[in-house]
Structures are given as structure tokens and as C-alpha cells.
Enzyme design. Structure first.
Site, PDB file in Angstrom:
ATOM      1  N   GLU A 435       1.066  -1.070   0.060  1.00 56.59           N
ATOM      2  CA  GLU A 435       0.294  -0.064   0.151  1.00 56.59           C
ATOM      3  C   GLU A 435       0.623   1.576  -0.132  1.00 56.59           C
ATOM      4  O   GLU A 435       0.359   2.587   0.436  1.00 56.59           O
ATOM      5  CB  GLU A 435      -0.870   0.244   1.072  1.00 56.59           C
ATOM      6  CG  GLU A 435      -2.162  -1.575   1.329  1.00 56.59           C
ATOM      7  CD  GLU A 435      -2.440  -1.572   0.035  1.00 56.59           C
ATOM      8  OE1 GLU A 435      -3.350  -0.554  -0.270  1.00 56.59           O
ATOM      9  OE2 GLU A 435      -2.810  -2.720  -0.102  1.00 56.59           O
ATOM     10  N   GLY A 436       2.203   1.326  -0.882  1.00 60.55           N
ATOM     11  CA  GLY A 436       2.973   1.774  -1.234  1.00 60.55           C
ATOM     12  C   GLY A 436       4.042   2.703   0.188  1.00 60.55           C
ATOM     13  O   GLY A 436       3.596   2.431   1.371  1.00 60.55           O
TER      14      GLY A 436
END
Length: 579
Positions: A435-436
Site C-alpha cells: 500500500e505504498g
């Protein structure tokens, strides 16, 4: 040998004493008929039963068996099916969903508590309902009415599940160079072709259909990230009655063999003329998907906190039971519990002080999102947007540190599988990556959330915090006001530097702001303590833990500020040859 009990008392304390959200709910027209204290407590208690009894006891079994791919089908640990059915029957998969399409409509501040419980019970299992909830957020904000009416009721009910399909083998964080294509059909649908990797819950049989949200490029797409569109691609196409029928052109190529979260099916998905539908406007897919990703980033914080809470509970129990050495010399022939040793107390207090501040912080961010959603409060929305990278990065960094620290409390037993600590370390590790990555979160925080508006939102928040503490001071208020003021002044000086210098300092800066805000969380905890409502031991425990935070953890900000003030302009001349 690894147990879990949901911290309902502390959750209730945060909801109703620290943030007084029951008062907000009762004053909000959209929420006043849906939720009150009794309903919220009942929801927490029922969710706790499922997590404590049906999921948590089997998390080692899930890890050892994992997700398995045989003949194109992914099978999951058997108990996942029964636990997932319990979620469906209780309406948990639509807890915060829109009531218009069958959701329960509960506020985010409450559903985040359930997220934490699921993550404590088994992070891998939590990903299946978690990804679905995120997909629903993207659809409710960007899909047309027909798509919503067709897909959301089944997703909220848990009959169907969702994924997000972003990453490609050659394109990780740089989505602009993706190759997956979408070509229009005469009926308004699209043919999707390409391959995606690292797709969480990409293939399984918990549900009768899987709804993939896929980023792809149209034939006339502009170059780079501005040319990305979002498409809904079901595993099974629907018949005229809206039921799964013919298999779509989506197949699983393989599943990844991972360090942890082995019960989660992490797939390579191949799209071969797969039938799909455009969500939102053409070439605006990245902004649509970020709606889902921001939701997932908050859930990442829950993963860090959930794993850390379970690690703490088991380290505490082990510390009380384990006999090792002598603290005093009164009886040299009798060993004492290791929890009496100052170093064990140090480790446990480090975890406890971060966990409890983290729970207060997560509740705060969720409440800001609720106020942005239900009241259209611009300030709340801005502050939630500012704090999201902290929720993702700092909470997951601290979650990993907490699990490693708790493993250390166990000594050699922490390295042995049957005690469960090494699995928590392995499972929570991914939260810092997907998610980054946390480095990307820090850069986003520094450049887009702070520098982009010259720290206007952050400085306004710091001003409000200092004003609040001045109006209702505690013993720790003077120190915290001084540190917050230092941070505000540092912001003004820091923003004079070039973006490349800011990016290099981003991780340290996010950590600095996080420690200051966690100090504010402890201020909120202490202010909320009430002798007429809380037991003596609860008050003493909170006070001791807060004192530990202010004496042993918050002073770290001084070192970070000193480091950030050092001249790092030499980095502008560093090249790859220097490594």
C-alpha cells in the site's frame, strides 16, 4: 500457546471518554438513529467473540498450511471458511457500508476498532474482508448508479469479495508505465488485457465471485499516470438475473511464497480479453483508486497496532509466568518472575505506551474521516488527509518494533514457532511495504501534505493543540507545548530548503511529527481519566504509561530535530558510484 483478548475496555475508553464520540453520534442526523453507546459496545463485544474464538486460536495453523494453488484453484485454511461465514451472518462485511445498498452504516471510528481485532486475530484472514471494504469505498464514490446497485449489495453482504489490481512486474510504485490495456466494446464495456502481480486475495473460494478493480490504459491514453483508467472486472460475468455465470478471462498464474501472512492468497493475475466496466471518468483511474488505497492505508495502521497488541498481551503473560533469576537477595534459592526485572519492564512499557497512544491516534483519524463524511467538514478532511501517512507509516513501523521487542521478552522461546512470536514478526513485516512503502508515505507526507501548503494544515493543528493544552493544563503540558512550538518553528525554517533535501529528510520528519502527536494522544488520555468512572488500577496504569512516554520516548524528538538541523546539502552530489 499464543492467545488474544480484545482490549474492549481501552477501545471504549477511547471512543467515549477520550473523544466522546457518543455525543457526536447523537448530535448527527445521519448517525443518531443508527448508533449509541450500548449498540457500539454490543458490536465490539460480538466482534471480539468471533476474533477470540474462531480466528485467533488458529492463526498458527493458517500460517503453516497457507494458501495453496492446485489446478488453477486456490484453497485456503479450512477454518477460514467457517470464520468468514460467521462474518457474513453477523453483517460484519458491511459494517461501515452505505445503508442504501445493504451496509450497516456504522462510523469509521467504530469499524476501525473491529479492523484492529481482526488484525490481532490473524492479519492474513483480515485481508479478505478488508480488501472488499476498500473496493466498496471506491465504488460508492466513483461508480455509476447501475454498477452500485448490481455489485455493492453482494459485496456488503460478503457473498462477493473485492480486490485492487495495480502493480505490474515492471511497474511497482511508478504506475504510469503500466502496460495493461483496455479496449472499448460496442456495448460500452471493455476488453482488459495484461498481467498484475502482488494481488492480495486475488483468487479463492470464500465467495461466489471476486470483483477486481483494475488499473489499465485506454487506446487514446495520455502518457504517464494521467493516462490511467479504472475498471471493474468480475471473476464471473453475471447473467440477466445478476448472478455469477460464465467465467471471465481472469486466471491466476501463480501465488507468491512469502515471509508471512501465508493464509493470504497473493496472486499473479492474468487478464485475457476479460470483460470489464469503466469506473469514473476515463484517465482518472488513479484518483479513483487512491480513494481505496487511502482506506487501505488506514487499515495498514490497524495491522501494525493489531499485531503489536497481541504481541504485548503474550509478552506480558510470559513476563508474569516465566521464572528466571533473582531480583532481590532475600531468597537466593528461589527464582522470580522476569517482569520484576527493570529491562523487561522497559520493553513492556515501550510497547504499551506506543500501543495505547496508537489506538487513540487511530480513533482520532477515523473520527476526522467521519466528520468529513457526515458533516462535510473541510478542516476535518484536511487533517485526516494530513495524518493518513502517519497512520500507515508510523503505526506499522512501531508495530514491527513492538513485535520484535515482545519476541525479545520471550528470550529463546520467542525464536521458537510454538510460542507464536516469530509469526507475528513475520506477518506484520509486510505492513511497512505494501500500500505504498513507508518511505513513499514519508515523502508524500513531507512534500504533498506539508510543503505543498507551506505547512498550513499542520501548523493550524499544532496551534489548536497548544491552545487546548493551555486552556486545560496538566503537569506535562508545558513540556509538550514547548516541543510543539519547536516543531512549528522548525517547519517554517525547513520549508526554505529545496524539495530534494526535504525528500531526504522525510522519514525522520514523519517520525518527529508522529512522536509529538503521540504526546498529544497521551495528554488526551490523561485528561479523560475520571475517578468516578475508572478503576484505581486503570488510572494508575494510564498514568505510569504516560509518564514513561514523556520521560523515555518523547525526548527522542530532540535528537531528530538536531539531526534535521544539520547541513545535508552534500547529498546533492551523491551518485550511484558512491555506494
Amino acid at each position: 500457546m499464543n492467545s488474544y483478548q480484545a482490549p474492549i475496555n481501552d477501545m471504549s475508553f477511547n471512543l467515549f471518554d477520550v473523544w466522546k464520540l457518543d455525543q457526536y453520534w447523537q448530535n448527527n442526523r445521519q448517525l443518531q438513529d443508527l448508533i449509541d453507546i450500548d449498540t457500539a459496545k454490543a458490536i465490539l463485544e460480538e466482534a471480539a467473540k468471533i476474533c477470540e474464538q474462531q480466528i485467533a486460536p488458529f492463526f498458527r495453523d493458517a500460517d503453516e498450511r497457507g494458501a495453496q494453488l492446485v489446478d488453477g484453484k486456490v484453497s485456503l485454511p479450512k477454518h477460514y471458511h467457517a470464520a468468514y461465514q460467521s462474518l457474513i451472518e453477523g453483517g460484519w462485511t458491511g459494517l461501515s457500508g452505505d445503508p442504501e445498498f445493504g451496509g450497516m452504516g456504522m462510523p469509521k471510528a467504530l469499524s476501525m476498532m473491529v479492523d484492529e481485532m481482526l488484525c490481532s486475530a490473524d492479519i492474513a484472514f483480515s485481508l479478505y474482508p478488508g480488501l472488499t471494504a476498500g473496493a466498496c469505498v471506491a465504488l460508492i464514490q466513483h461508480a455509476d448508479q447501475a454498477i452500485k446497485e448490481t455489485y455493492l449489495p453482494k459485496l456488503y453482504s460478503g457473498e462477493w469479495s473485492g480486490t485492487m489490481c495495480l502493480t505490474e512486474a515492471h511497474a511497482g510504485s511508478d504506475l504510469g508505465i503500466m502496460r495493461t490495456s483496455a479496449k472499448p466494446n460496442e456495448d460500452g464495456s471493455y476488453r482488459i488485457n495484461g498481467s498484475k502481480i502482488f494481488i492480495t486475495a486475488g483468487e479463492h473460494e470464500l465467495t461466489s465471485n471476486i470483483i477486481h478493480l483494475v488499473l489499465a490504459k485506454l487506446p487514446d491514453a495520455p502518457a504517464g499516470s494521467r493516462g490511467i483508467s479504472l475498471f471493474l472486472v468480475p471473476k464471473y460475468n453475471l447473467d440477466s438475473n445478476g448472478e455469477p455465470a460464465q467465467r471471465n478471462g481472469v486466471t491466476v498464474g501463480s501465488i507468491e511464497h512469502k515471509m508471512g501472512i501465508n493464509g493470504s492468497a497473493t496472486c499473479i493475475l492474468n487478464f485475457d480479453n476479460a470483460h470489464g466496466f469503466l469506473i469514473g471518468e476515463p484517465h482518472r483511474g488513479l484518483s479513483c483508486m487512491f480513494t481505496m488505497m487511502n482506506y487501505e492505508r488506514l487499515s495498514m495502521g490497524s495491522q501494525g497496532l493489531g499485531a503489536a497488541e497481541r504481541a504485548y498481551q503474550n509478552a506480558l503473560a510470559y513476563g508474569k509466568d516465566r521464572l528466571q533469576g533473582r531480583i532481590s537477595e532475600q531468597n537466593l534459592n528461589k527464582a522470580e518472575s522476569i517482569i520484576g526485572h527493570p529491562d523487561v519492564q522497559r520493553m513492556l512499557l515501550n510497547i504499551k505506551s506506543i500501543n495505547e497512544a496508537g489506538r487513540t491516534f487511530a480513533t482520532w483519524v477515523a473520527a476526522l474521516l467521519d466528520k468529513s463524511k457526515y458533516d462535510n467538514c473541510v478542516v476535518s478532511g484536511q487533517r485526516a488527509n494530513l495524518l493518513t501517512p502517519i497512520a500507515k507509516a508510523f503505526m506499522t513501523d512501531q508495530g514491527f518494533i513492538a513485535c520484535v521487542t515482545a519476541q525479545q521478552v520471550f528470550g529463546g522461546h520467542g525464536y521458537v514457532k510454538e510460542w507464536g512470536m516469530e509469526q507475528l514478526v513475520r506477518d506484520v513485516r509486510i505492513a511497512q511495504i505494501y500500500e505504498g512503502t513507508n518511505g513513499i508515505q514519508a515523502a508524500d507526507f513531507m512534500l504533498r501534505k506539508v510543503a505543498a501548503d507551506h505547512a498550513a494544515v499542520l501548523n493550524s493543528l499544532l496551534d489548536d493543540i497548544c491552545r487546548e493544552m493551555s486552556n486545560k493544563p496538566l503537569a506535562i503540558s508545558i513540556e509538550l507545548i514547548d516541543i510543539a512550538t519547536q516543531l512549528r518553528n522548525f517547519n517554517n525554517q525547513m520549508l526554505k530548503q529545496h524539495n530534494s533535501v526535504l525528500a531526504g529528510a522525510a522519514c525522520d520528519y514523519l517520525e518527529l511529527v508522529s512522536y509529538v502527536l503521540y504526546g498529544y494522544m497521551w495528554y488526551k488520555n490523561l485528561v479523560a481519566l475520571d475517578e468516578s468512572k475508572h478503576s484505581t488500577i486503570f488510572i494508575e496504569s494510564k498514568t505510569v504509561t504516560a509518564n514513561w512516554y514523556f520521560s523515555r520516548i518523547l525526548p527522542k524528538v530532540n535528537g531528530i530535530i538536531s539531526s534535521l538541523n544539520k547541513d545535508s546539502s552534500f547529498m546533492a552530489n551523491v551518485t550511484s558510484e558512491h555506494f
